[in-house]
Design a protein around this motif. Structure first.
Motif, PDB file in Angstrom:
ATOM      1  N   VAL A  27     -21.370  20.655 -37.493  1.00  0.00           N
ATOM      2  CA  VAL A  27     -20.378  19.557 -37.386  1.00  0.00           C
ATOM      3  C   VAL A  27     -20.753  18.564 -36.282  1.00  0.00           C
ATOM      4  CG1 VAL A  27     -18.357  20.652 -38.443  1.00  0.00           C
ATOM      5  CG2 VAL A  27     -18.914  21.164 -36.063  1.00  0.00           C
ATOM      6  N   PRO A  28     -21.878  17.890 -36.459  1.00  0.00           N
ATOM      7  CA  PRO A  28     -22.236  16.904 -35.443  1.00  0.00           C
ATOM      8  C   PRO A  28     -21.115  15.865 -35.370  1.00  0.00           C
ATOM      9  CG  PRO A  28     -23.620  16.673 -37.403  1.00  0.00           C
ATOM     10  CD  PRO A  28     -22.818  17.911 -37.586  1.00  0.00           C
ATOM     11  N   GLY A  29     -20.787  15.460 -34.179  1.00  0.00           N
ATOM     12  CA  GLY A  29     -19.732  14.453 -34.040  1.00  0.00           C
ATOM     13  C   GLY A  29     -18.356  15.037 -33.803  1.00  0.00           C
ATOM     14  N   LEU A  30     -18.151  16.325 -34.104  1.00  0.00           N
ATOM     15  CA  LEU A  30     -16.838  16.939 -33.824  1.00  0.00           C
ATOM     16  C   LEU A  30     -16.889  17.564 -32.430  1.00  0.00           C
ATOM     17  CD1 LEU A  30     -14.001  17.775 -34.841  1.00  0.00           C
ATOM     18  CD2 LEU A  30     -15.032  19.886 -35.705  1.00  0.00           C
ATOM     19  N   GLU A  31     -15.885  17.270 -31.649  1.00  0.00           N
ATOM     20  CA  GLU A  31     -15.867  17.827 -30.286  1.00  0.00           C
ATOM     21  C   GLU A  31     -15.591  19.331 -30.334  1.00  0.00           C
ATOM     22  OE1 GLU A  31     -13.255  15.950 -27.416  1.00  0.00           O
ATOM     23  OE2 GLU A  31     -13.936  17.354 -25.876  1.00  0.00           O
ATOM     24  N   LEU A  32     -16.410  20.093 -29.608  1.00  0.00           N
ATOM     25  CA  LEU A  32     -16.288  21.556 -29.613  1.00  0.00           C
ATOM     26  C   LEU A  32     -15.897  22.075 -28.245  1.00  0.00           C
ATOM     27  CD1 LEU A  32     -19.634  22.481 -31.439  1.00  0.00           C
ATOM     28  CD2 LEU A  32     -17.379  22.039 -32.460  1.00  0.00           C
ATOM     29  N   LEU A  33     -14.755  22.720 -28.192  1.00  0.00           N
ATOM     30  CA  LEU A  33     -14.426  23.487 -26.990  1.00  0.00           C
ATOM     31  C   LEU A  33     -14.612  24.950 -27.365  1.00  0.00           C
ATOM     32  CD1 LEU A  33     -11.890  21.005 -26.892  1.00  0.00           C
ATOM     33  CD2 LEU A  33     -12.459  21.710 -24.601  1.00  0.00           C
ATOM     34  N   ILE A  34     -14.581  25.809 -26.379  1.00  0.00           N
ATOM     35  CA  ILE A  34     -14.822  27.234 -26.667  1.00  0.00           C
ATOM     36  C   ILE A  34     -14.053  28.088 -25.664  1.00  0.00           C
ATOM     37  CG2 ILE A  34     -16.944  27.257 -25.246  1.00  0.00           C
ATOM     38  CD1 ILE A  34     -18.121  29.265 -27.324  1.00  0.00           C
ATOM     39  N   ASP A  35     -13.639  29.284 -26.098  1.00  0.00           N
ATOM     40  CA  ASP A  35     -13.109  30.269 -25.147  1.00  0.00           C
ATOM     41  C   ASP A  35     -13.513  31.661 -25.615  1.00  0.00           C
ATOM     42  OD1 ASP A  35     -11.298  31.313 -27.077  1.00  0.00           O
ATOM     43  OD2 ASP A  35      -9.582  30.231 -26.255  1.00  0.00           O
ATOM     44  N   SER A  36     -13.025  32.659 -24.938  1.00  0.00           N
ATOM     45  CA  SER A  36     -13.200  34.087 -25.229  1.00  0.00           C
ATOM     46  C   SER A  36     -14.356  34.703 -24.440  1.00  0.00           C
ATOM     47  CB  SER A  36     -13.387  34.364 -26.726  1.00  0.00           C
ATOM     48  OG  SER A  36     -12.240  33.924 -27.452  1.00  0.00           O
ATOM     49  N   GLY A  37     -13.969  35.426 -23.396  1.00  0.00           N
ATOM     50  CA  GLY A  37     -14.937  36.212 -22.626  1.00  0.00           C
ATOM     51  C   GLY A  37     -15.540  35.519 -21.421  1.00  0.00           C
ATOM     52  N   PHE A  38     -15.095  34.331 -21.090  1.00  0.00           N
ATOM     53  CA  PHE A  38     -15.712  33.597 -19.972  1.00  0.00           C
ATOM     54  C   PHE A  38     -15.199  34.150 -18.642  1.00  0.00           C
ATOM     55  CE2 PHE A  38     -16.484  30.990 -23.570  1.00  0.00           C
ATOM     56  CZ  PHE A  38     -17.674  30.331 -23.308  1.00  0.00           C
ATOM     57  N   ARG A  39     -16.086  34.803 -17.900  1.00  0.00           N
ATOM     58  CA  ARG A  39     -15.700  35.428 -16.632  1.00  0.00           C
ATOM     59  C   ARG A  39     -16.542  34.936 -15.460  1.00  0.00           C
ATOM     60  NH1 ARG A  39     -12.480  36.261 -19.843  1.00  0.00           N
ATOM     61  NH2 ARG A  39     -11.916  38.210 -20.869  1.00  0.00           N
ATOM     62  N   ARG A  40     -17.633  34.225 -15.746  1.00  0.00           N
ATOM     63  CA  ARG A  40     -18.573  33.797 -14.719  1.00  0.00           C
ATOM     64  C   ARG A  40     -18.925  32.333 -14.911  1.00  0.00           C
ATOM     65  NH1 ARG A  40     -19.478  36.650 -10.138  1.00  0.00           N
ATOM     66  NH2 ARG A  40     -19.583  38.852 -10.559  1.00  0.00           N
ATOM     67  N   GLY A  41     -19.287  31.684 -13.816  1.00  0.00           N
ATOM     68  CA  GLY A  41     -19.760  30.308 -13.913  1.00  0.00           C
ATOM     69  C   GLY A  41     -20.953  30.198 -14.844  1.00  0.00           C
ATOM     70  N   ALA A  42     -21.838  31.186 -14.792  1.00  0.00           N
ATOM     71  CA  ALA A  42     -23.035  31.146 -15.640  1.00  0.00           C
ATOM     72  C   ALA A  42     -22.672  31.186 -17.125  1.00  0.00           C
ATOM     73  CB  ALA A  42     -23.959  32.310 -15.296  1.00  0.00           C
ATOM     74  N   ASP A  43     -21.574  31.865 -17.472  1.00  0.00           N
ATOM     75  CA  ASP A  43     -21.141  31.892 -18.877  1.00  0.00           C
ATOM     76  C   ASP A  43     -20.786  30.469 -19.318  1.00  0.00           C
ATOM     77  OD1 ASP A  43     -21.260  34.649 -18.526  1.00  0.00           O
ATOM     78  OD2 ASP A  43     -19.082  34.901 -18.338  1.00  0.00           O
TER      79      ASP A  43
END
Ligand SMILES: Cc1cc2nc3c(=O)[nH]c(=O)nc-3n(C[C@H](O)[C@H](O)[C@H](O)COP(=O)(O)O)c2cc1C
Length: 380
Positions: free
Chosen positions: A297-313
């Protein structure tokens, strides 16, 4: 206890909260395989070290959801924050406002969107479940608009609630009022009890005009859950689009095909999410699905969540095509552990981790990371 990282916040939350609430936050669906995969799969990607670049203070500001933000992550919708700390929704929103990042209020909240907007003064967003009774949904959207909300998250992966076995064992689902047995268990956590007593009996403020939902947050939440429209389909989303002229984000997309549908129905953005492993156990981790969805889906803005515990993630997701990251448990633990100061502390810890990662990668800004992701984030 000093909260050095998210694992510390989790331990502190475990001590302070009654088990029934800690398990509700911490647990996932069925065997919790997806919950574990969310965290473990970040190891499939590595960050590229680059030395002697002279970069000391990377610029963490970046654009997502229509504005320049100070940090590439925000506080996503987590239900019942007001049960983890008195006035919890406002405290979390204040910590977000102080860091200049958005806060998204869950529709399963003690505080109403108008209270959060009035008392926190940052950018508040609102998360909606589509209820069978569309008029109540329309009322919630009206309240959000009146509170100045520009962006809503429509959660689409939770129409049917999964079996979360810790909740079943603890009786969380069946909970609609305080029984003597429950009171005895709560009393084992006097700090939490005093905090709750100071704030009075929690009620879902948004349902103040709806006595048919019962009294008290537990009864109201059960009634609200039972009214989520389980038969919702893509065609029904037209209703939301018609009733919400602002930015519409679909939360809970995990496949390229569904991302294409979301784009076709006019969503402004999606959140790639498996609800933190709380819904379909056995589903892929979100970080595993991100590259495939980004390609679809080029052009669609993608956010994400699930499991983010570190800055590196967070750095990995931004390098793989996400415009921003939503935190869930990460800040809920911190709120339960130490209120607004706890959330502020965890935002600060993640900020520092991202800064250090970028500097050691020779990457001067989040914008550079987004523009040249494959240079900085590689398969492990
Ligand atoms: C205790 C808890 C309550 C949640 N309540 C909601 C909710 O009301 N609405 C929603 O869209 N997502 C809700 N979520 C899902 C989060 O928005 C997010 O997708 C998830 O927490 C991300 O996974 P993580 O916690 O592992 O980062 C909840 C998650 C947790 C842990």
């Amino acid at each position: 206890m000093m909260l050095v990282n998210v694992a510390d916040a989790r331990q502190a939350a475990r001590r302070r909260l009654p088990k029934i609430f800690f398990d509700y936050i911490d647990g996932g669906a069925a065997s919790e395989a997806t919950l574990r995969a969310n965290e473990a799969d970040f190891a499939r990607w590595r960050l590229e070290q680059s030395v002697l670049t002279g970069i000391t203070a990377p610029d963490l500001s970046t654009d997502y959801l229509g504005a320049r933000r100070a940090l590439p992550f925000m506080l996503g919708p987590v239900g019942f924050l007001g049960l983890y700390a008195g006035n919890g929704e406002v405290l979390a929103a204040r910590a977000a406002a102080a860091a200049n990042i958005p806060f998204c209020l869950s529709s399963f909240s003690v505080a109403s969107i108008s209270r959060v907007a009035r008392e926190a003064l940052g950018e508040s967003m609102f998360q909606l479940y589509v209820l069978k009774d569309r008029s109540l949904g329309a009322e919630m959207l009206r309240a959000a608009r009146e509170a100045g909300v520009e962006t809503i998250f429509l959660t689409v992966d939770c129409a049917i609630t999964a079996m979360r076995e810790r909740d079943l064992r603890n009786g969380f689902r069946a909970l609609t009022r305080l029984t003597p047995g429950l009171l005895a268990r709560l009393a084992l956590h006097p700090g939490w009890c005093l905090d709750m007593l100071r704030h009075g009996m929690p009620q879902v403020e948004a349902l103040a005009g709806h006595p048919e939902f019962g009294r008290g947050v537990l009864a109201q939440a059960a009634a609200l859950s039972s009214r989520i429209d389980q038969g919702l389909s893509w065609a029904d989303l037209a209703w939301v689009r018609e009733n919400w002229p602002g930015r519409l984000v679909l939360k809970g997309i995990l496949s390229a095909a569904d991302a294409r549908e979301a784009q076709a129905m006019g969503a402004d953005a999606i959140v790639i999410s498996n609800h933190g492993g709380r819904q379909l156990d056995g589903a892929a981790s979100t970080i595993a699905m991100l590259p495939e969805i980004a390609a679809a889906v080029p052009g669609l803005e993608l956010l994400i969540d699930s499991g983010f515990r570190r800055g590196a993630d967070i750095v990995k997701a931004l390098g793989l095509g996400a415009s921003g990251v939503l935190l869930g448990r990460t800040y809920a633990y911190a709120l339960a552990a130490a209120g607004q100061a706890g959330v502020a502390r965890i935002i600060e810890a993640l900020t520092k981790e991202i800064e250090i990662s970028l500097a050691l990668m020779g990457c001067g800004s989040i914008e550079a990371l987004k523009a040249e992701g494959p240079r900085f984030v590689r398969p492990a």
